[in-house]
Design a protein around this motif. Sequence first.
Motif, PDB file in Angstrom:
ATOM      1  N   GLU A 296       0.933  -1.407  -0.070  1.00 54.38           N
ATOM      2  CA  GLU A 296      -0.153   0.044  -0.014  1.00 54.38           C
ATOM      3  C   GLU A 296       0.937   1.276  -0.124  1.00 54.38           C
ATOM      4  OE1 GLU A 296      -3.083   0.094  -0.149  1.00 54.38           O
ATOM      5  OE2 GLU A 296      -3.722  -2.042   0.415  1.00 54.38           O
ATOM      6  N   PRO A 297       0.213   2.522  -0.649  1.00 55.47           N
ATOM      7  CA  PRO A 297       1.063   3.540  -0.557  1.00 55.47           C
ATOM      8  C   PRO A 297       1.455   4.130   1.053  1.00 55.47           C
ATOM      9  CG  PRO A 297      -0.792   3.958  -2.041  1.00 55.47           C
ATOM     10  CD  PRO A 297      -0.886   2.479  -1.424  1.00 55.47           C
ATOM     11  N   ASP A 298       2.592   4.812   1.205  1.00 54.44           N
ATOM     12  CA  ASP A 298       2.933   5.194   2.468  1.00 54.44           C
ATOM     13  C   ASP A 298       2.281   6.526   2.665  1.00 54.44           C
ATOM     14  OD1 ASP A 298       4.425   5.951   4.773  1.00 54.44           O
ATOM     15  OD2 ASP A 298       6.212   5.558   4.196  1.00 54.44           O
ATOM     16  N   GLN A 299       1.238   6.749   3.365  1.00 52.72           N
ATOM     17  CA  GLN A 299       0.663   8.114   3.595  1.00 52.72           C
ATOM     18  C   GLN A 299       1.524   9.050   4.669  1.00 52.72           C
ATOM     19  OE1 GLN A 299      -1.744   9.032   1.635  1.00 52.72           O
ATOM     20  NE2 GLN A 299      -2.359   6.873   1.057  1.00 52.72           N
ATOM     21  N   THR A 300       2.239   8.177   5.426  1.00 52.64           N
ATOM     22  CA  THR A 300       3.277   8.895   6.517  1.00 52.64           C
ATOM     23  C   THR A 300       4.154   9.856   5.775  1.00 52.64           C
ATOM     24  OG1 THR A 300       2.787   7.266   7.941  1.00 52.64           O
ATOM     25  CG2 THR A 300       4.430   8.858   8.599  1.00 52.64           C
ATOM     26  N   HIS A 301       4.913   9.232   4.799  1.00 53.89           N
ATOM     27  CA  HIS A 301       5.968   9.861   4.047  1.00 53.89           C
ATOM     28  C   HIS A 301       5.721  10.249   2.576  1.00 53.89           C
ATOM     29  CE1 HIS A 301       7.888   7.227   7.119  1.00 53.89           C
ATOM     30  NE2 HIS A 301       8.395   8.380   7.363  1.00 53.89           N
ATOM     31  N   ASN A 302       4.312  10.285   2.404  1.00 53.93           N
ATOM     32  CA  ASN A 302       3.953  10.949   1.158  1.00 53.93           C
ATOM     33  C   ASN A 302       4.441  12.028   0.439  1.00 53.93           C
ATOM     34  OD1 ASN A 302       2.325  10.503  -1.385  1.00 53.93           O
ATOM     35  ND2 ASN A 302       1.429  12.426  -0.600  1.00 53.93           N
ATOM     36  N   ASN A 303       4.665  13.075   1.423  1.00 54.86           N
ATOM     37  CA  ASN A 303       5.062  14.463   1.011  1.00 54.86           C
ATOM     38  C   ASN A 303       6.609  14.215   0.663  1.00 54.86           C
ATOM     39  OD1 ASN A 303       2.652  15.754   1.343  1.00 54.86           O
ATOM     40  ND2 ASN A 303       3.065  16.608   3.449  1.00 54.86           N
ATOM     41  N   GLN A 304       7.389  13.767   1.351  1.00 56.78           N
ATOM     42  CA  GLN A 304       8.749  13.583   1.075  1.00 56.78           C
ATOM     43  C   GLN A 304       8.997  12.741  -0.283  1.00 56.78           C
ATOM     44  OE1 GLN A 304       9.078  11.970   5.423  1.00 56.78           O
ATOM     45  NE2 GLN A 304      11.243  12.376   4.906  1.00 56.78           N
ATOM     46  N   TYR A 305       8.423  11.636  -0.716  1.00 56.47           N
ATOM     47  CA  TYR A 305       8.334  11.101  -1.830  1.00 56.47           C
ATOM     48  C   TYR A 305       7.891  12.074  -2.982  1.00 56.47           C
ATOM     49  CZ  TYR A 305       9.233   6.143   0.113  1.00 56.47           C
ATOM     50  OH  TYR A 305       9.919   5.311   0.821  1.00 56.47           O
ATOM     51  N   GLN A 306       6.850  12.762  -3.012  1.00 59.99           N
ATOM     52  CA  GLN A 306       6.450  13.614  -4.081  1.00 59.99           C
ATOM     53  C   GLN A 306       7.471  14.639  -4.189  1.00 59.99           C
ATOM     54  OE1 GLN A 306       3.800  13.013  -6.016  1.00 59.99           O
ATOM     55  NE2 GLN A 306       3.356  11.268  -4.697  1.00 59.99           N
ATOM     56  N   GLU A 307       8.052  15.303  -3.066  1.00 57.44           N
ATOM     57  CA  GLU A 307       9.107  16.272  -3.034  1.00 57.44           C
ATOM     58  C   GLU A 307      10.174  15.924  -3.945  1.00 57.44           C
ATOM     59  OE1 GLU A 307      12.102  19.066  -0.321  1.00 57.44           O
ATOM     60  OE2 GLU A 307      10.347  17.717   0.388  1.00 57.44           O
ATOM     61  N   ALA A 308      10.659  14.572  -3.680  1.00 56.45           N
ATOM     62  CA  ALA A 308      11.683  14.002  -4.397  1.00 56.45           C
ATOM     63  C   ALA A 308      11.360  13.924  -5.928  1.00 56.45           C
ATOM     64  CB  ALA A 308      12.183  12.453  -3.722  1.00 56.45           C
ATOM     65  N   TYR A 309      10.063  13.454  -6.139  1.00 60.45           N
ATOM     66  CA  TYR A 309       9.743  13.117  -7.678  1.00 60.45           C
ATOM     67  C   TYR A 309       9.707  14.453  -8.304  1.00 60.45           C
ATOM     68  CZ  TYR A 309       6.430  11.776 -11.392  1.00 60.45           C
ATOM     69  OH  TYR A 309       5.780  11.395 -12.424  1.00 60.45           O
ATOM     70  N   ASP A 310       9.192  15.537  -7.573  1.00 59.94           N
ATOM     71  CA  ASP A 310       9.191  16.875  -8.309  1.00 59.94           C
ATOM     72  C   ASP A 310      10.579  17.274  -8.648  1.00 59.94           C
ATOM     73  OD1 ASP A 310       6.410  16.899  -8.143  1.00 59.94           O
ATOM     74  OD2 ASP A 310       6.339  18.136  -6.072  1.00 59.94           O
ATOM     75  N   LYS A 311      11.443  17.120  -7.666  1.00 57.57           N
ATOM     76  CA  LYS A 311      12.917  17.466  -8.087  1.00 57.57           C
ATOM     77  C   LYS A 311      13.461  17.150  -9.359  1.00 57.57           C
ATOM     78  CE  LYS A 311      14.134  19.131  -3.442  1.00 57.57           C
ATOM     79  NZ  LYS A 311      15.038  18.516  -2.182  1.00 57.57           N
TER      80      LYS A 311
END
Length: 503
Positions: free
Chosen positions: A472-487
Motif C-alpha cells: 500500500e502507499p505510504d501516507q506517512t511519508h507521501n510528501n517526502q516522496y512527492q518532493e523527491a519526484y518533483d525535483k
Amino acid sequence: MRKKYLAGLDVGSSSVKVSLVDASSGRCAATTFYPKSEAPIVSVRKGWAEQDPQIWWDNMRLGLRQVMTQTGAAADDIAAIGISYQMHGLVCVDRELKPLRPAIIWCDSRAVTYGERAMRCLGRELCLTRLLNSPGNFTAAKLAWVKDNEPDIYERIYKVMLPGDYIAMRLSGTPATTVSGLSEGMLWDFSENSIATFLMDYYGFDTSLIADIVPTFGLQGEVSTQAANELGLKAGTPITYRAGDQPNNALSLNVLEPGQIAATAGTSGVVYGVLGQLNYDPRSRVNMFAHVNHQAAQPRLGTLLCINGTGILNAWMRHNITPALSYAEMNNQAAQVPIGSDGVCILPFGNGAERLLENREPGCSIHGLDFNKHTAAHLLRAAQEGIVFAFCMGMDIMRQMGMDIRTIHAGHANMFLSPLLRHTLATVSGATIELYDTDGSVGAARGAGIGAGIYASNKEAFASLHRLMVVEPDQTHNNQYQEAYDKWKIMLRSENRKLTPNT
C-alpha cells in the motif's frame, strides 16, 4: 478419470517457454523453456534483427515434449492451446505457407524511416485518431521495407503475419490473425473498426495479404494431423487464444479492466495500463493497442510504455559500483539512505532512445553528487528512485488520457524483488501494488481455458492465481516522496531542453 491440461506457448526472441496448466485446479503442472542458452538473433547490418521462424517451432516442440513427459500427459489430455508471442514482428509466407525470408523481429529498426514518412504524408492527426499511434517501426512499416528492398520476395507473399500467427498456422495449417494483433502491427483502424486500408493504400499493400480474423478468445483453429504427428498431440485439439507478450502478460496478471496496470522491470521496464475509451497521447509517448478483451462496443485499450533504462541501470550499478554485493545486499544498503537520496538524482535513460521522451536519447546522468557526504548507497537508492520516477511519469501520461489508476499488478521477479522499489512506486503512484506468482506461458494456458469455455468467466480462470504480497502507499511519508519526484522532474526538464527529438 485422467487429468486435462491447458498448454501455454510463449514464443519469445530469446527462448520459447511452454507450460501445462491443470485445467481443473488452474495450477501450473509443469513448465520449461528452450533453448537453454539464448536463441540466436541474426544482425547482418547495424539495427537489423532477424530470426528463422523454424527455430521457434523446433524449440516449442522440445518444450512441449518435456512438459508432457514430466506430467505423463497423453495426446488427448491436452484440452486446448494458447499462444503468447513477441510483438511487432513480420513473417511472410508463400502459398505453400513456407517463410519467404527470416522474420524481421520486434527490435529491428530498419523500417523507422518508413513509419516517419507515413506520419508526415498522411498527417499526424489522421494517424493518431485512427491508429491511436504513429505508424512507427511496427509490422506495416517493416512490410513496406520488404516491398521496396526485396520486390521479388514481396511479389511472392501470400500472407503476412505476426510470430504468434505463424505458430498458430503451423499448428493448424490455416493462416489467421486477431484484431489485437493487427492493432500492434498498425494494421487496424479503430475509428472504422476494420483493417486500416488508408495506411495499406499509402504503402501499396493489397488487403488480401491479411489473413482471416479470428477472435482473441475462442476457436482459432485445430491442430492438423501433420502437426499432431510431429508434436505428439491429438489432431483436432483446439487453439483458443493468442496475444502479444505484453497484452498476455497483463492477462496473466488478471489485468483486464480500466485503471489496472501490469508492470514489469527486467532489463527494460514496461507499464501496461487498460483504458476504457478510445484515446491517444498527442505526443505519441505511449503505444495504444487493442487489449485481449477489447470490443468495439466496449473498448479495452492496452496503453503501453517501455522504459529502456530499468534493470540494466541496476545491473550497471552492481557491476561497476558495488561488485561485491548481491542484489539483495544492494537493496538493503539503498534502504538505509533517506527518501530523496540526500539530494542525489539519477535520470535512468542510458539504454537508447526513450519513447517517453519523444525518442530523445539523453543518456543516464547523475546530479547533485557531493563527494564529501554521498556514498555508494546513495547512488543505489537514487538509481531505484530514478527508475520508479520514470514509471510514474508514464503513468501520469496515462492519467492525462483518462485512466484512473488504482492497482499495479506485477510478477514477483526482477526489480520487483526490491522492497524499496515496491514501496516507492506504490507511494509515488498512489496505487496499491499486488505481486503474483505467474508468467506468460501460464497466462497463455489460462487464456486457452477461457477461449475453450472450460472456465465460465475470467474470475474462474484466475481463481488459482496466487497473490504473494500487497504493498500500500505510504501516507506517512507521501510528501517526502512527492518532493523527491518533483525535483527529479525538474532535473529531467532541464536535461530535455538541451536535446532535440530523434524523430
